[in-house]
Design a protein around this motif. Structure first.
Motif, PDB file in Angstrom:
ATOM      1  N   VAL A  33       0.842  -1.208   0.000  1.00 30.78           N
ATOM      2  CA  VAL A  33       0.000   0.000   0.000  1.00 30.78           C
ATOM      3  C   VAL A  33       0.875   1.255   0.000  1.00 30.78           C
ATOM      4  O   VAL A  33       0.609   2.222  -0.734  1.00 30.78           O
ATOM      5  CB  VAL A  33      -0.982  -0.010   1.204  1.00 30.78           C
ATOM      6  N   THR A  34       1.939   1.227   0.809  1.00 31.76           N
ATOM      7  CA  THR A  34       2.839   2.391   0.854  1.00 31.76           C
ATOM      8  C   THR A  34       3.460   2.637  -0.525  1.00 31.76           C
ATOM      9  O   THR A  34       3.541   3.782  -0.986  1.00 31.76           O
ATOM     10  CB  THR A  34       3.955   2.161   1.896  1.00 31.76           C
ATOM     11  N   LEU A  35       3.856   1.555  -1.168  1.00 30.84           N
ATOM     12  CA  LEU A  35       4.464   1.667  -2.495  1.00 30.84           C
ATOM     13  C   LEU A  35       3.459   2.240  -3.497  1.00 30.84           C
ATOM     14  O   LEU A  35       3.772   3.157  -4.259  1.00 30.84           O
ATOM     15  CB  LEU A  35       4.937   0.273  -2.948  1.00 30.84           C
ATOM     16  N   LEU A  36       2.241   1.722  -3.442  1.00 33.45           N
ATOM     17  CA  LEU A  36       1.178   2.195  -4.338  1.00 33.45           C
ATOM     18  C   LEU A  36       0.890   3.667  -4.080  1.00 33.45           C
ATOM     19  O   LEU A  36       0.749   4.469  -5.005  1.00 33.45           O
ATOM     20  CB  LEU A  36      -0.082   1.345  -4.087  1.00 33.45           C
ATOM     21  N   ASN A  37       0.815   4.013  -2.807  1.00 33.02           N
ATOM     22  CA  ASN A  37       0.573   5.380  -2.375  1.00 33.02           C
ATOM     23  C   ASN A  37       1.622   6.327  -2.962  1.00 33.02           C
ATOM     24  O   ASN A  37       1.310   7.375  -3.553  1.00 33.02           O
ATOM     25  CB  ASN A  37       0.598   5.382  -0.842  1.00 33.02           C
ATOM     26  N   LEU A  38       2.862   5.920  -2.849  1.00 33.88           N
ATOM     27  CA  LEU A  38       3.976   6.734  -3.312  1.00 33.88           C
ATOM     28  C   LEU A  38       3.973   6.855  -4.843  1.00 33.88           C
ATOM     29  O   LEU A  38       4.121   7.943  -5.399  1.00 33.88           O
ATOM     30  CB  LEU A  38       5.266   6.036  -2.851  1.00 33.88           C
ATOM     31  N   LEU A  39       3.763   5.704  -5.513  1.00 32.00           N
ATOM     32  CA  LEU A  39       3.756   5.694  -6.978  1.00 32.00           C
ATOM     33  C   LEU A  39       2.583   6.506  -7.511  1.00 32.00           C
ATOM     34  O   LEU A  39       2.732   7.293  -8.451  1.00 32.00           O
ATOM     35  CB  LEU A  39       3.672   4.252  -7.498  1.00 32.00           C
ATOM     36  N   ALA A  40       1.398   6.338  -6.885  1.00 35.47           N
ATOM     37  CA  ALA A  40       0.202   7.065  -7.335  1.00 35.47           C
ATOM     38  C   ALA A  40       0.404   8.559  -7.177  1.00 35.47           C
ATOM     39  O   ALA A  40       0.089   9.351  -8.079  1.00 35.47           O
ATOM     40  CB  ALA A  40      -1.010   6.585  -6.549  1.00 35.47           C
ATOM     41  N   ALA A  41       0.964   8.950  -6.025  1.00 37.13           N
ATOM     42  CA  ALA A  41       1.180  10.377  -5.775  1.00 37.13           C
ATOM     43  C   ALA A  41       2.139  10.953  -6.808  1.00 37.13           C
ATOM     44  O   ALA A  41       1.911  12.044  -7.344  1.00 37.13           O
ATOM     45  CB  ALA A  41       1.724  10.563  -4.363  1.00 37.13           C
ATOM     46  N   GLN A  42       3.185  10.208  -7.106  1.00 39.35           N
ATOM     47  CA  GLN A  42       4.147  10.665  -8.108  1.00 39.35           C
ATOM     48  C   GLN A  42       3.479  10.773  -9.478  1.00 39.35           C
ATOM     49  O   GLN A  42       3.678  11.744 -10.207  1.00 39.35           O
ATOM     50  CB  GLN A  42       5.320   9.680  -8.202  1.00 39.35           C
ATOM     51  N   ALA A  43       2.682   9.760  -9.827  1.00 43.77           N
ATOM     52  CA  ALA A  43       2.065   9.724 -11.156  1.00 43.77           C
ATOM     53  C   ALA A  43       1.048  10.846 -11.327  1.00 43.77           C
ATOM     54  O   ALA A  43       0.998  11.503 -12.364  1.00 43.77           O
ATOM     55  CB  ALA A  43       1.401   8.365 -11.368  1.00 43.77           C
ATOM     56  N   VAL A  44       0.227  11.076 -10.309  1.00 47.02           N
ATOM     57  CA  VAL A  44      -0.860  12.051 -10.432  1.00 47.02           C
ATOM     58  C   VAL A  44      -0.364  13.486 -10.274  1.00 47.02           C
ATOM     59  O   VAL A  44      -0.726  14.381 -11.028  1.00 47.02           O
ATOM     60  CB  VAL A  44      -1.978  11.738  -9.399  1.00 47.02           C
ATOM     61  N   ARG A  45       0.537  13.679  -9.305  1.00 49.01           N
ATOM     62  CA  ARG A  45       0.940  15.060  -8.993  1.00 49.01           C
ATOM     63  C   ARG A  45       2.247  15.470  -9.650  1.00 49.01           C
ATOM     64  O   ARG A  45       2.758  16.542  -9.389  1.00 49.01           O
ATOM     65  CB  ARG A  45       1.102  15.203  -7.465  1.00 49.01           C
TER      66      ARG A  45
ATOM     67  N   LEU B 189      12.708   2.451  -4.004  1.00 47.40           N
ATOM     68  CA  LEU B 189      13.740   1.420  -4.158  1.00 47.40           C
ATOM     69  C   LEU B 189      13.887   0.600  -2.879  1.00 47.40           C
ATOM     70  O   LEU B 189      14.067  -0.613  -2.912  1.00 47.40           O
ATOM     71  CB  LEU B 189      15.083   2.054  -4.504  1.00 47.40           C
ATOM     72  N   LEU B 190      13.777   1.276  -1.731  1.00 46.29           N
ATOM     73  CA  LEU B 190      13.912   0.601  -0.439  1.00 46.29           C
ATOM     74  C   LEU B 190      12.798  -0.435  -0.274  1.00 46.29           C
ATOM     75  O   LEU B 190      13.031  -1.570   0.146  1.00 46.29           O
ATOM     76  CB  LEU B 190      13.835   1.640   0.680  1.00 46.29           C
ATOM     77  N   LEU B 191      11.559  -0.022  -0.631  1.00 47.66           N
ATOM     78  CA  LEU B 191      10.414  -0.938  -0.515  1.00 47.66           C
ATOM     79  C   LEU B 191      10.555  -2.109  -1.482  1.00 47.66           C
ATOM     80  O   LEU B 191      10.343  -3.261  -1.109  1.00 47.66           O
ATOM     81  CB  LEU B 191       9.107  -0.186  -0.796  1.00 47.66           C
ATOM     82  N   LEU B 192      10.966  -1.816  -2.717  1.00 48.36           N
ATOM     83  CA  LEU B 192      11.153  -2.882  -3.701  1.00 48.36           C
ATOM     84  C   LEU B 192      12.270  -3.828  -3.263  1.00 48.36           C
ATOM     85  O   LEU B 192      12.162  -5.043  -3.393  1.00 48.36           O
ATOM     86  CB  LEU B 192      11.489  -2.291  -5.074  1.00 48.36           C
ATOM     87  N   GLY B 193      13.336  -3.227  -2.690  1.00 46.78           N
ATOM     88  CA  GLY B 193      14.467  -4.024  -2.218  1.00 46.78           C
ATOM     89  C   GLY B 193      14.023  -5.028  -1.179  1.00 46.78           C
ATOM     90  O   GLY B 193      14.408  -6.190  -1.203  1.00 46.78           O
ATOM     91  N   GLN B 194      13.154  -4.578  -0.251  1.00 44.42           N
ATOM     92  CA  GLN B 194      12.655  -5.462   0.795  1.00 44.42           C
ATOM     93  C   GLN B 194      11.801  -6.580   0.200  1.00 44.42           C
ATOM     94  O   GLN B 194      11.896  -7.735   0.606  1.00 44.42           O
ATOM     95  CB  GLN B 194      11.860  -4.654   1.830  1.00 44.42           C
ATOM     96  N   LEU B 195      10.986  -6.207  -0.803  1.00 52.46           N
ATOM     97  CA  LEU B 195      10.141  -7.221  -1.470  1.00 52.46           C
ATOM     98  C   LEU B 195      11.022  -8.279  -2.136  1.00 52.46           C
ATOM     99  O   LEU B 195      10.826  -9.477  -1.952  1.00 52.46           O
ATOM    100  CB  LEU B 195       9.226  -6.554  -2.498  1.00 52.46           C
ATOM    101  N   PHE B 196      12.029  -7.817  -2.885  1.00 52.29           N
ATOM    102  CA  PHE B 196      12.919  -8.762  -3.576  1.00 52.29           C
ATOM    103  C   PHE B 196      13.687  -9.625  -2.575  1.00 52.29           C
ATOM    104  O   PHE B 196      13.881 -10.811  -2.793  1.00 52.29           O
ATOM    105  CB  PHE B 196      13.899  -8.021  -4.494  1.00 52.29           C
ATOM    106  N   THR B 197      14.102  -8.984  -1.461  1.00 58.16           N
ATOM    107  CA  THR B 197      14.841  -9.743  -0.452  1.00 58.16           C
ATOM    108  C   THR B 197      13.979 -10.866   0.103  1.00 58.16           C
ATOM    109  O   THR B 197      14.412 -12.008   0.215  1.00 58.16           O
ATOM    110  CB  THR B 197      15.304  -8.811   0.686  1.00 58.16           C
ATOM    111  N   SER B 198      12.713 -10.520   0.441  1.00 54.08           N
ATOM    112  CA  SER B 198      11.875 -11.555   1.054  1.00 54.08           C
ATOM    113  C   SER B 198      11.495 -12.625   0.040  1.00 54.08           C
ATOM    114  O   SER B 198      11.199 -13.749   0.414  1.00 54.08           O
ATOM    115  CB  SER B 198      10.649 -10.948   1.731  1.00 54.08           C
ATOM    116  N   LEU B 199      11.526 -12.295  -1.246  1.00 50.68           N
ATOM    117  CA  LEU B 199      11.201 -13.301  -2.255  1.00 50.68           C
ATOM    118  C   LEU B 199      12.408 -14.130  -2.675  1.00 50.68           C
ATOM    119  O   LEU B 199      12.304 -15.330  -2.865  1.00 50.68           O
ATOM    120  CB  LEU B 199      10.619 -12.631  -3.506  1.00 50.68           C
ATOM    121  N   PHE B 200      13.564 -13.481  -2.807  1.00 44.89           N
ATOM    122  CA  PHE B 200      14.679 -14.172  -3.446  1.00 44.89           C
ATOM    123  C   PHE B 200      15.864 -14.478  -2.533  1.00 44.89           C
ATOM    124  O   PHE B 200      16.715 -15.283  -2.895  1.00 44.89           O
ATOM    125  CB  PHE B 200      15.176 -13.372  -4.657  1.00 44.89           C
TER     126      PHE B 200
END
Lengths: 379, 182
Positions: free
Chosen positions: A74-86, A105-116
């Motif tokens: 949700v935080t990632l979506l929130n951040l991406l949406a805000a960037q895209a819209v504003r 990048l930090l959020l994506l890094g954590q996602l990749f870490t927990s997956l890979f």
């Protein structure tokens, strides 16, 4: 259209709610490590979409907190949406873009870490050389064909196939494997100690049996599986009782070839080997308070011909071939060192992310500082 | 994103967990490392092997065995979690093996001390057959350790001094420690 869907996700209130939940999650996730251990708490609080709580006295689970995946998502979506819209580029806000890019990048890094990312341990006695690490949690049934004079051929069957009880066949195996009993965690007790005749058991001697026990919650006392395994050929059936706790590999012969069978922590073999030369455990004089732990190791890589020594100590891991070796624990009166082995393809992401965040803050504050001093001068 | 992550996670977990893997390893690497004593079933104590005795690696239920030169005695070290049924029932099991009557109370058992820790050392001699036993029971860190020597009466008597030296050399270390604690 896209804008309309994204709009609700751009809310700053959502950001605040996410941060508040994240603080709660970190707080309770840290406290729970006492009961669940690091691995259990990590799974329950951070590698999950919801944190469930069992109503005392019942078996009903209710979600009480959003888990790490949901909050991060949700935080990632929130951040991406805000960037895209504003998003409207201006030099005045360039620092903020860097900063947000860093957080994404930090959020994506954590996602990749927990997956890979893969974590394992390497347990070395002083003077011992190993070319494999062992899983903290995964187990394997290994069947090794030892008939070749140069190398051993290993067939590793994961725990998931052992618990299902289905007959196991494989092109490399000239026989069928059947697991008639499997205890994911077990202990050895004296025969007369088993309280009820209904408890399943495996006989391991004239006076001892293996019985199932509750699954482990800490990595310091991992699960110790036991199994009754049948090796079936058209001519004969051979039955083995295997137990990781008793470290009881067995041998048998099929078609004139000698096989080893063993139940153990899953191994990850490497093309290089590590030798523990010396483990040092220093304490503050006159106390039991640990001061410093270190392992002096030699790496030897036959493929590259590389041979070198390294010292591993707290916050100073050894990085080699995509693996990172950390000092984790020690045993056997300071003669055994336990290294944590982490393979994380995205280990660089947090460093890049933090650099971006730092850069963003620096740029943004510098812009403010310059503007402020300009205003003061004109005033 | 969430769904994608979930899908990825499920697939990765699922594929990993159910796939049989095969690989080859060099022979010497596999056989070279000496397995440590079953440390997982409790911290192995230190001991001094008496002269003329030879320690054998762990096997089956045994954390260690010993062979004695020119003697037919059998020496074993066995360990169980917890009290393994209690001191009295274990002693009476041993007494039963020697054809001796059971003791009724734990107070009948003599407790001595090794390295400042309590231990029960017993000598049991069968009254009907030519067999005898020397035993020592240690309870440390919620783990019971049994040291046992059996054989015919003459062989057991000949090894008594060595057995007592071994029993008195048992030294238990504190439990597994983590460097992440501090």
């Amino acid at each position: 259209m896209v804008r309309k869907i994204l709009l609700p996700f751009t809310s700053l209130k959502l950001t605040i709610v996410c941060f508040a939940f994240a603080m709660l999650l970190v707080f309770f996730g840290t406290i729970e490590q006492v009961h669940l251990g690091i691995y259990g708490a990590q799974k329950k609080y951070f590698d999950s979409f919801f944190v469930f709580w069992t109503i005392p006295g019942t078996i009903r689970h209710i979600p009480v907190l959003p888990g790490g995946y949901l909050l991060g998502g949700v935080t990632l979506l929130n951040l991406l949406a805000a960037q895209a819209v504003r998003f409207k580029f201006s030099w005045k806000k360039s620092g903020i873009y860097f900063l947000h890019l860093g957080v994404i990048l930090l959020l994506l890094g954590q996602l990749f870490t927990s997956l890979f990312a893969k974590e394992a341990q390497m347990r070395l006695d002083e003077g011992q050389t190993k070319n494999y690490s062992e899983s903290f949690t995964e187990k394997e049934l290994v069947l090794t064909d030892t008939s070749d004079s140069k190398s051993d051929h290993v067939v590793s069957i994961p725990e998931g196939l052992l618990t299902s009880r289905a007959p196991i066949t494989h092109p490399s195996l000239p026989f069928r494997v059947e697991v008639s009993q499997y205890f994911r965690n077990s202990t050895a007790v004296a025969k007369d100690q088993v309280s009820s005749p209904n408890i399943p058991r495996l006989e391991v001697g004239p006076m001892a049996v293996l019985v199932p026990i509750a699954l482990a919650t800490t990595s310091e006392q991992p699960n110790m599986p036991s199994a009754e395994v049948k090796i079936i050929t058209p001519e004969q059936t051979q039955t083995f009782i295997l137990s990781e706790r008793l470290r009881s590999p067995k041998t048998f012969t099929v078609d004139g070839k000698t096989w080893h069978i063993d139940l153990r922590a899953r191994r990850f073999y490497k093309p290089f080997s590590i030798k523990l030369n010396d483990f040092t455990h220093k304490i503050y004089a006159g106390t039991d308070i640990p001061k410093d732990f270190s392992s002096r190791v030699s790496i030897s890589d036959p493929a590259t011909g590389e041979k070198r020594d390294a010292l591993i100590y707290m916050n100073h891991p050894l990085r080699y071939e995509g693996n990172t070796y950390y000092q984790l624990a020690f045993d056997n009166n300071d003669t055994t060192s336990i290294l944590q082995v982490v393979r994380n393809p995205s280990w660089l992401l947090p460093y890049i992310a933090c650099t971006l965040v730092g850069l963003g803050l620096l740029v943004q504050f510098s812009i403010h500082l310059v503007n402020f001093s300009r205003k003061r001068r004109t005033a | 994103m969430k769904k994608l992550a979930l899908l990825l996670a499920v697939c990765l977990a699922g594929c990993e967990d159910r796939e049989i893997k095969t690989y080859s390893i060099a022979k010497e690497m596999e056989s070279a490392p000496q397995l440590p004593a079953p440390a997982s079933i409790g911290m192995k104590p230190n001991w001094k092997t008496p002269a003329g005795w030879k320690e054998l690696p762990p096997s089956g239920m045994r954390a260690a065995s010993f062979t004695v030169e020119n003697s037919k005695v059998d020496v074993s070290v066995v360990t169980f979690p917890g009290t393994a049924g209690g001191l009295l029932s274990n002693l009476n099991r041993w007494r039963g093996q020697m054809g001796l009557p059971a003791l009724s109370a734990e107070s009948d058992v003599v407790t001595t001390s090794v390295n400042g820790q309590p231990v029960q050392i017993v000598e049991l001699t069968s009254t009907t057959e030519d067999k005898a036993m020397l035993g020592a029971i240690y309870l440390r860190d919620d783990q019971s350790w049994f040291l046992k020597l059996t054989g015919d009466k003459a062989s057991v008597a000949a090894q008594k001094a060595s057995f007592e030296a071994l029993a008195n050399s048992f030294e238990f270390q504190s439990n597994h420690k983590s460097t992440n604690d501090g």
